[in-house]
Design a protein around this motif. Structure first.
Motif, mmCIF file in Angstrom:
data_model
loop_
_atom_site.group_PDB
_atom_site.id
_atom_site.type_symbol
_atom_site.label_atom_id
_atom_site.label_comp_id
_atom_site.label_asym_id
_atom_site.label_seq_id
_atom_site.Cartn_x
_atom_site.Cartn_y
_atom_site.Cartn_z
ATOM 1 N N UNK A 78 0.864 -1.253 0.000
ATOM 2 C CA UNK A 78 -0.111 -0.136 0.053
ATOM 3 C C UNK A 78 0.894 1.395 -0.076
ATOM 4 N N UNK A 79 1.766 1.220 0.706
ATOM 5 C CA UNK A 79 2.784 2.429 0.852
ATOM 6 C C UNK A 79 3.641 2.472 -0.680
ATOM 7 N N UNK A 80 3.957 1.585 -1.220
ATOM 8 C CA UNK A 80 4.257 1.633 -2.386
ATOM 9 C C UNK A 80 3.223 2.066 -3.726
ATOM 10 N N UNK A 81 1.781 1.662 -3.439
ATOM 11 C CA UNK A 81 1.210 2.085 -4.501
ATOM 12 C C UNK A 81 0.765 3.694 -4.138
ATOM 13 N N UNK A 82 0.812 4.187 -2.866
ATOM 14 C CA UNK A 82 0.715 5.511 -2.598
ATOM 15 C C UNK A 82 1.644 6.423 -3.540
ATOM 16 N N UNK A 83 2.798 5.922 -3.613
ATOM 17 C CA UNK A 83 3.691 6.615 -4.122
ATOM 18 C C UNK A 83 3.638 6.619 -5.791
ATOM 19 N N UNK A 84 2.852 5.787 -6.284
ATOM 20 C CA UNK A 84 2.805 5.594 -7.636
ATOM 21 C C UNK A 84 1.761 6.501 -8.257
ATOM 22 N N UNK A 85 1.715 6.893 -9.660
ATOM 23 C CA UNK A 85 0.765 7.655 -10.174
ATOM 24 C C UNK A 85 -0.516 6.743 -10.515
ATOM 25 N N UNK A 86 -1.498 7.164 -10.916
ATOM 26 C CA UNK A 86 -2.722 6.433 -11.163
ATOM 27 C C UNK A 86 -2.576 5.409 -12.011
ATOM 28 N N UNK A 304 -8.118 -0.745 -11.279
ATOM 29 C CA UNK A 304 -9.011 0.679 -11.674
ATOM 30 C C UNK A 304 -9.432 0.970 -10.452
ATOM 31 N N UNK A 305 -9.800 0.177 -9.446
ATOM 32 C CA UNK A 305 -10.161 0.528 -8.204
ATOM 33 C C UNK A 305 -9.186 1.359 -7.536
ATOM 34 N N UNK A 306 -7.857 0.862 -7.519
ATOM 35 C CA UNK A 306 -6.571 1.536 -6.809
ATOM 36 C C UNK A 306 -6.122 2.733 -7.712
ATOM 37 N N UNK A 307 -6.852 3.184 -8.604
ATOM 38 C CA UNK A 307 -6.414 4.350 -9.300
ATOM 39 C C UNK A 307 -7.083 5.505 -8.229
ATOM 40 N N UNK A 308 -8.114 5.268 -7.517
ATOM 41 C CA UNK A 308 -8.880 6.182 -6.370
ATOM 42 C C UNK A 308 -8.504 5.695 -5.021
ATOM 43 N N UNK A 309 -8.479 4.461 -4.969
ATOM 44 C CA UNK A 309 -8.076 3.845 -3.636
ATOM 45 C C UNK A 309 -6.891 2.935 -3.648
ATOM 46 N N UNK A 310 -5.823 3.493 -3.512
ATOM 47 C CA UNK A 310 -4.521 2.542 -3.594
ATOM 48 C C UNK A 310 -4.550 1.589 -2.221
ATOM 49 N N UNK A 311 -5.519 1.831 -1.280
ATOM 50 C CA UNK A 311 -5.174 0.895 -0.242
ATOM 51 C C UNK A 311 -5.808 -0.375 -0.337
ATOM 52 N N UNK A 312 -6.272 -0.658 -1.634
ATOM 53 C CA UNK A 312 -6.783 -1.938 -1.761
ATOM 54 C C UNK A 312 -5.826 -3.040 -2.265
ATOM 55 N N UNK A 313 -4.752 -2.451 -2.787
ATOM 56 C CA UNK A 313 -3.482 -3.189 -3.212
ATOM 57 C C UNK A 313 -3.295 -4.258 -1.906
ATOM 58 N N UNK A 314 -2.954 -5.739 -2.179
ATOM 59 C CA UNK A 314 -2.350 -6.460 -1.376
ATOM 60 C C UNK A 314 -3.334 -6.862 -0.196
ATOM 61 N N UNK A 317 -2.909 -5.319 5.084
ATOM 62 C CA UNK A 317 -2.435 -5.467 6.566
ATOM 63 C C UNK A 317 -2.092 -4.042 7.144
ATOM 64 N N UNK A 318 -1.264 -3.091 6.371
ATOM 65 C CA UNK A 318 -0.951 -2.090 6.853
ATOM 66 C C UNK A 318 -2.421 -0.892 7.059
ATOM 67 N N UNK A 319 -3.259 -0.981 6.280
ATOM 68 C CA UNK A 319 -4.306 -0.434 6.295
ATOM 69 C C UNK A 319 -5.106 -0.535 7.434
ATOM 70 N N UNK A 320 -5.199 -1.831 7.668
ATOM 71 C CA UNK A 320 -5.943 -2.414 8.728
ATOM 72 C C UNK A 320 -5.287 -1.864 10.172
ATOM 73 N N UNK A 321 -3.880 -1.778 10.346
ATOM 74 C CA UNK A 321 -3.150 -1.087 11.326
ATOM 75 C C UNK A 321 -3.722 0.287 11.471
ATOM 76 N N UNK A 322 -3.594 1.017 10.319
ATOM 77 C CA UNK A 322 -4.059 2.420 10.291
ATOM 78 C C UNK A 322 -5.239 2.726 10.869
ATOM 79 N N UNK A 323 -6.321 1.880 10.542
ATOM 80 C CA UNK A 323 -7.662 1.952 11.095
ATOM 81 C C UNK A 323 -7.883 1.785 12.492
ATOM 82 N N UNK A 324 -6.894 0.609 12.901
ATOM 83 C CA UNK A 324 -7.155 0.405 14.318
ATOM 84 C C UNK A 324 -6.491 1.533 15.245
ATOM 85 N N UNK A 325 -5.466 2.166 14.726
ATOM 86 C CA UNK A 325 -4.818 3.476 15.237
ATOM 87 C C UNK A 325 -5.636 4.645 14.882
ATOM 88 N N UNK A 326 -6.705 4.660 14.274
ATOM 89 C CA UNK A 326 -7.418 5.811 13.871
ATOM 90 C C UNK A 326 -6.607 6.834 13.412
#
Length: 613
Positions: A78-86, A304-314, A317-326
């Motif tokens: 997810x961190x890698x996807x957020x660095x890429x362009x759409x 196509x979904x990741x173009x607007x929501x890069x958090x769907x890659x993989x 795990x990391x996004x779940x941790x972010x949600x738990x940490x609010x």
């Protein structure tokens, strides 16, 4: 020379006299130190645990290496996807899916037909044999998919790899089916335990989901395998918990009703997720595209979904941790915007996972399910706080309980969900609401979608497990599969009378099964039925097994409980009763010694009678 010879004779006579006086003690000593089958199974389970821990390490190295080759960047997907362009987010999952699909289609075509690779099918309707080459092809395809952003989890491939390696050890040793099934379950337990650093959850998963039996002679090896695999994995990855949530003490009953409502919501989401998976699989099959094309189309959809929501890659795990940490709350100025984002994220991950799994991408759904549960719980918690309700309850608590509840709703196993949530968070303070919500989510999920994420593929094949029952203590009862051994060597329906006679000459059985080219049981040939052909002339050569066989006798299936098999055991005249995978297909997979099964039932009846006295 003669003196030495006489000394040897005296020594030999002394040893003989000693043995004649103490032979009973020697026999008792040998019996005392003979390795029991239970101890042997524990030793095998420890070996399987080592294989499971190493399988986890090997799969991790494989996925990280492929990720570096494909993305040229380390770190979380997810961190890698957020660095890429759409456009890169669109192209990379599509190209990775194309490669994974080609590996899967060409690889499986290369190795040929090797039998089912479904764990539950091999245990419930088979003899515990998993094909190594087919599973290795699927594991490689899964690693390529995961490394390039497919919305699947890595735990599925680790569990399959551990189970397959364990099954292959048993196949090389030519052990009977009941031991192969136990080894396979130990491998599955080791794989899950190593993947999540969760030894108890691994054992419970194998006992409840894979074997459907909690009897101690099976559960003890599962525990041993899980513990060893976890320790091996910890030596490489450490002992840190997967997710961290602040402690919160539940001291008032009024705090619990909110989690009842969350459990209902999780049950609905779990059922909707399972229904969506089934519809996606049906849709992709109806389209009629080749396997690699379906997986590529799914990868394109995820991109196509990741173009607007890069958090769907993989696996998420990391996004779940972010949600738990609010952590997302700090990114949005208003609660409404946060709820809109979390709702969109939930739908995006749900769609990406349904596309990936429905198209045939190899991987697990356990970790993506945790993502969905965390998003649901966070939405629920922030929604309550926005209405001025449950102000004293942290959002992270709702997110963690949501994770376990959605897992319970999709697996139909609240016990597994509760245990694994504790082991991956090491947070006991949230157990009361988690237990309550998991129970409610399971009931709601089962009502809306009777099959779980694991039993749905079997249901589509007409294989109803039937392990659950309302009878008290049934979880510890033995099944036919626990006693199943290799089948009596069958005859083909085209075997000549001379071949049948030669087989009877070297076989202790009075009945020989007859199967077709696909291994389906067609009937049995009885020794006494050959008497009418003893004086046959030249026409003897024209008689084949299909001419002299009887119809198939009443058979058993591996998943039947012994008490359910009692009528067949009592009525059968066969020494070794055939075991078929299921009544619909009728493929011969093993046999059960009638005397052994009746002896086990007699022991159980005697124990019950003694307990009542």
């Amino acid at each position: 020379m003669q003196a030495g010879w006489s000394t040897g004779e005296r020594t030999l006579r002394f040893l003989r006299a000693l043995a004649s006086r103490h032979w009973q003690k020697l026999l008792a000593w040998r019996g005392r130190w003979r390795v029991s089958e239970e101890a042997f199974h524990l030793a095998l389970a420890a070996l399987v645990g080592i294989l499971g821990g190493l399988a986890n390490l090997a799969f991790y190295v494989c996925t990280e290496s492929l990720k570096w080759l494909a993305l040229h960047r380390p770190g979380d997907l997810v961190e890698v996807a957020e660095m890429y362009d759409r456009w890169s987010r669109l192209a990379i999952p599509a190209l990775g899916a194309l490669g994974a699909g080609l590996v899967l289609q060409w690889g499986l075509r290369l190795v040929g037909t090797q039998g089912s690779t479904n764990l539950l099918e091999v245990v419930a309707a088979g003899d515990g044999r998993l094909p190594l080459r087919s599973v290795l092809i699927k594991v490689l395809s899964s690693a390529l998919s995961i490394s390039t952003g497919a919305s699947v989890g890595r735990e599925g491939s680790i569990v399959h790899l551990g189970a397959t390696l364990a099954s292959k050890v048993g196949q090389w040793a030519r052990w009977p089916p009941y031991r192969l099934r136990l080894l396979l379950a130990c491998g599955a337990a080791a794989g899950l335990a190593a993947a999540y650093n969760a030894p108890v959850a691994g054992a419970v998963f194998a006992a409840q989901i894979v074997l459907g039996n909690f009897s101690m002679n099976l559960f003890a090896p599962l525990l041993c395998s899980s513990v060893v695999a976890t320790v091996v994995s910890r030596s490489f990855f450490g002992i840190e918990p997967w997710y961290r949530v602040p402690d919160f003490d539940f001291t008032r009953v009024t705090q619990l009703p909110w989690f009842l409502v969350l459990g209902v919501c999780a049950g609905v989401l779990g059922a909707m997720f399972l229904q969506s998976l089934r519809q996606a699989e049906t849709l992709f099959r109806r389209i009629g595209l080749p396997l690699y094309a379906r997986i590529t189309a799914a990868g394109l959809g995820v991109g196509a979904i990741a173009m607007w929501y890069p958090q769907v890659w993989g696996n998420g795990y990391s996004v779940t941790s972010r949600i738990l940490d609010d952590q997302y709350q700090a990114l949005y100025s208003g609660r409404l915007l946060l709820l809109v984002f979390l709702g969109g994220l939930l739908l995006a991950k749900l769609s990406a996972t349904v596309l990936s799994v429905g198209a045939g991408t190899v991987g697990g759904v356990f970790t993506p399910t945790l993502f969905l549960g965390a998003a649901l719980g966070s939405i629920f918690g922030h929604g309550l706080h926005g209405l001025g309700l449950a102000a004293g309850l942290p959002t992270g608590a709702f997110a963690l309980v949501g994770m376990g509840s959605v897992v319970a709703a999709t697996t139909h196993s609240p016990l597994l969900a509760i245990i694994i949530m504790f082991e991956i968070s090491l947070n006991y303070s949230l157990m009361p609401p988690l237990m309550l919500a998991c129970a409610v989510a399971t009931l709601v999920g089962r009502r809306l979608h009777p099959a779980s994420v694991y039993t749905e593929p079997l249901r589509q094949k007409g294989l109803a497990l039937g392990w659950e029952t309302d009878q008290i203590g049934a979880a510890t009862h033995q099944t036919v599969g626990d006693l199943m051994r290799a089948p009596v060597s069958p005859l083909r329906e085209t075997a000549t009378l001379q071949e049948i006679g030669n087989r009877f000459l070297v076989s202790p059985n009075n009945f020989l099964p007859v199967v077709d080219a696909r291994g389906r049981l067609l009937g049995v040939v009885a020794l006494q039925d050959l008497k009418g052909y003893l004086n046959a002339g030249p026409e003897l050569q024209a008689i084949i097994a299909a001419d002299v066989m009887r119809p198939p006798p009443p058979c058993l299936t591996p998943r039947q409980r012994l008490q359910e098999a009692l009528p067949v055991l009592l009525a059968s005249e066969l020494r070794n009763i055939p075991v078929i995978n299921d009544p619909h297909e009728g493929r011969l997979v093993g046999s059960v010694a009638r005397s052994e099964a009746l002896a086990r039932l007699s022991e159980a009846i005697a124990l019950r009678a003694g307990g009542r006295e």
